[in-house]
Design an enzyme around this catalytic site. Structure first.
Site, PDB file in Angstrom:
ATOM      1  N   ASP A 130       0.649  -1.250   0.174  1.00 47.57           N
ATOM      2  CA  ASP A 130       0.075   0.036   0.050  1.00 47.57           C
ATOM      3  C   ASP A 130       0.787   1.222   0.027  1.00 47.57           C
ATOM      4  O   ASP A 130       0.422   2.246  -0.050  1.00 47.57           O
ATOM      5  CB  ASP A 130      -0.875  -0.043   1.254  1.00 47.57           C
ATOM      6  CG  ASP A 130      -0.166  -0.267   2.685  1.00 47.57           C
ATOM      7  OD1 ASP A 130       0.631  -0.682   2.582  1.00 47.57           O
ATOM      8  OD2 ASP A 130      -0.943  -0.039   3.554  1.00 47.57           O
ATOM      9  N   GLU A 217      10.802  -3.795  12.926  1.00 45.91           N
ATOM     10  CA  GLU A 217      11.981  -3.238  12.003  1.00 45.91           C
ATOM     11  C   GLU A 217      13.394  -3.075  12.626  1.00 45.91           C
ATOM     12  O   GLU A 217      14.341  -3.618  12.378  1.00 45.91           O
ATOM     13  CB  GLU A 217      11.466  -1.851  11.179  1.00 45.91           C
ATOM     14  CG  GLU A 217      10.495  -2.036  10.343  1.00 45.91           C
ATOM     15  CD  GLU A 217       9.080  -1.677  11.198  1.00 45.91           C
ATOM     16  OE1 GLU A 217       9.065  -1.765  12.517  1.00 45.91           O
ATOM     17  OE2 GLU A 217       8.231  -1.384  10.450  1.00 45.91           O
TER      18      GLU A 217
HETATM   19  C1  UGA Z   1       3.126  -0.731   9.559  1.00 45.29           C
HETATM   20  C2  UGA Z   1       4.685  -0.881   8.876  1.00 45.29           C
HETATM   21  O1  UGA Z   1       4.673  -0.301   7.646  1.00 45.29           O
HETATM   22  C3  UGA Z   1       4.651  -2.419   8.241  1.00 45.29           C
HETATM   23  O2  UGA Z   1       5.646  -2.778   7.610  1.00 45.29           O
HETATM   24  C4  UGA Z   1       4.468  -3.376   9.440  1.00 45.29           C
HETATM   25  O3  UGA Z   1       4.485  -4.933   9.131  1.00 45.29           O
HETATM   26  C5  UGA Z   1       3.201  -3.217   9.921  1.00 45.29           C
HETATM   27  O4  UGA Z   1       3.103  -1.713  10.411  1.00 45.29           O
HETATM   28  C6  UGA Z   1       3.048  -3.957  11.319  1.00 45.29           C
HETATM   29  O5  UGA Z   1       3.886  -4.489  11.745  1.00 45.29           O
HETATM   30  O6  UGA Z   1       1.608  -4.027  11.923  1.00 45.29           O
HETATM   31  P1  UGA Z   1       0.760  -0.858   8.224  1.00 45.29           P
HETATM   32  O7  UGA Z   1       0.760   0.100   6.974  1.00 45.29           O
HETATM   33  O8  UGA Z   1       0.097  -0.333   9.468  1.00 45.29           O
HETATM   34  O9  UGA Z   1       2.307  -0.944   8.315  1.00 45.29           O
HETATM   35  O10 UGA Z   1       0.290  -2.120   7.496  1.00 45.29           O
HETATM   36  P2  UGA Z   1       0.091  -2.780   6.504  1.00 45.29           P
HETATM   37  O11 UGA Z   1       0.354  -1.992   5.353  1.00 45.29           O
HETATM   38  O12 UGA Z   1      -1.701  -2.966   6.315  1.00 45.29           O
HETATM   39  O13 UGA Z   1       0.329  -4.355   6.420  1.00 45.29           O
HETATM   40  C7  UGA Z   1       1.681  -4.610   6.250  1.00 45.29           C
HETATM   41  C8  UGA Z   1       1.935  -5.559   4.934  1.00 45.29           C
HETATM   42  O14 UGA Z   1       1.453  -6.792   5.448  1.00 45.29           O
HETATM   43  C9  UGA Z   1       1.141  -5.142   3.718  1.00 45.29           C
HETATM   44  O15 UGA Z   1       2.030  -5.518   2.523  1.00 45.29           O
HETATM   45  C10 UGA Z   1       0.184  -6.137   3.694  1.00 45.29           C
HETATM   46  O16 UGA Z   1      -0.550  -6.424   2.400  1.00 45.29           O
HETATM   47  C11 UGA Z   1       0.405  -7.251   4.563  1.00 45.29           C
HETATM   48  N1  UGA Z   1      -0.844  -7.862   5.473  1.00 45.29           N
HETATM   49  C12 UGA Z   1      -1.479  -7.012   6.126  1.00 45.29           C
HETATM   50  C13 UGA Z   1      -0.972  -9.311   5.377  1.00 45.29           C
HETATM   51  O17 UGA Z   1      -0.040  -9.791   4.758  1.00 45.29           O
HETATM   52  N2  UGA Z   1      -1.817  -9.804   6.147  1.00 45.29           N
HETATM   53  C14 UGA Z   1      -2.933  -8.823   6.930  1.00 45.29           C
HETATM   54  O18 UGA Z   1      -3.517  -9.448   7.641  1.00 45.29           O
HETATM   55  C15 UGA Z   1      -2.549  -7.569   6.800  1.00 45.29           C
HETATM   56 MN    MN Z   2       0.895  -0.187   5.091  1.00 43.33          MN
END
Ligand code: UGA
Ligand code: MN
Length: 275
Positions: A130, A217
């Site tokens: 995203d 991270e």
């Molecule tokens: C923040 C950080 O930028 C992420 O790199 C980190 O993994 C995350 O917090 C965390 O530790 O919770 P955020 O924008 O809140 O990111 O998280 P998302 O963009 O919703 O998810 C991070 C990645 O994991 C995305 O590529 C998303 O597609 C993936 N994801 C999310 C999954 O594979 N499964 C899920 O249930 C939710």
């Molecule tokens: Mn994100």
């Protein structure tokens, strides 16, 4: 380079690791990433679905995209009752599985390989689905020797979360992070890349499900760097924003629900949703 000559093979390869999961914005997000990554020479995109099995939608999207890729899946081990355990972090199992794949592929499965002997130049970057990536970001990270860092727009509750570089020495001396600023490396996932050589020197390094919220991270980077002085500042000594921590919101489906209630067909009826 003369016209028609292709020198992309000589460029260090950028391995992009993207976790992705089933939600309404998944197809548009992966499409947006595809549109960017197609313009980057010498990349290999490792897409890991948070799913029990790979889906036809993602498979077809990657095929049509045309970017060199590997399609994997690894399901998140949810534990909703825990507060600082799995389910708290997103993308952990997926990134770790991609690292397993990458290490195995680069070393041919030989665990005792000397990283100095590995021909493979290149860099690894965790590209969440995203975020918004400028093309310049990739040319900045491509020649990372060990671990490189740069600012991220709209991250950590700030307009820009960034390393601060001393102009004289060119060394990272501070971070402006307001969230848990005492973290060893107070950065977002989008803020760093590691060289293939650094990864192969610590082929076991993975993201920890035990990491406290927001420490994912930092804990990972501790495997590769002992001090800020070891970080290579990119993006003109961290004065440029080349990536943004954008987020997608859930679509407004008020009328989709209304249509269903009134007996109209779903708006997706008749469409090939795997295309
Ligand atoms: C923040 C950080 O930028 C992420 O790199 C980190 O993994 C995350 O917090 C965390 O530790 O919770 P955020 O924008 O809140 O990111 O998280 P998302 O963009 O919703 O998810 C991070 C990645 O994991 C995305 O590529 C998303 O597609 C993936 N994801 C999310 C999954 O594979 N499964 C899920 O249930 C939710
Ligand atoms: Mn994100």
């Amino acid at each position: 380079m003369t016209a028609g000559e292709d020198n992309t093979a000589a460029l260090p390869r950028i391995f992009l690791i993207t976790p992705t999961y089933d939600h309404y914005s998944q197809a548009p997000e992966l499409t947006r990433l595809c549109s960017t990554f197609r313009l980057v020479p010498s990349v290999h995109w490792i897409v890991v679905e948070d799913a029990e099995a790979k889906t036809a939608m993602v498979k077809n999207l990657l095929h049509r995209c045309g970017v060199s890729h590997t399609h994997l899946c690894a399901k998140t081990l949810r534990n909703k009752t825990a507060t600082n355990y799995a389910g708290y972090h997103k993308g952990v199992e997926q990134r770790n599985y991609a690292l397993d794949w990458l290490v195995a592929n680069l070393t041919g499965g030989n665990k005792n390989i000397n990283p100095e002997k590995v021909e493979q130049e290149g860099v690894v970057y965790f590209a969440d689905d995203d975020n918004t990536y400028s093309l310049e970001l990739f040319e900045n990270m491509r020649y990372t020797h060990h671990v490189s860092v740069w600012p991220v727009g709209m991250a950590g509750g700030l307009l820009v979360e960034k390393p601060i570089v001393d102009n004289q020495s060119g060394i990272v001396t501070k971070f402006n992070s307001m969230f848990a600023p005492n973290r060893a490396f107070p950065v977002d996932m989008a803020a760093f890349a590691i060289s293939v050589k650094a990864l192969l020197a610590k082929p076991w390094a993975r993201f920890s499900l035990e990491a406290k919220s927001g420490f994912l991270e930092s804990e990972f980077l501790r495997n590769f760097a002992a001090s800020w002085a070891e970080l290579e500042p990119m993006a003109k000594n961290c004065t440029q924003v080349l990536v943004w921590h954008t987020k997608t919101s859930a679509p407004d489906l008020t009328n989709e629900k209304k249509a269903k209630k009134e007996g109209h067909p779903a708006s997706t009826q008749g469409l090939d949703m795997d295309y």
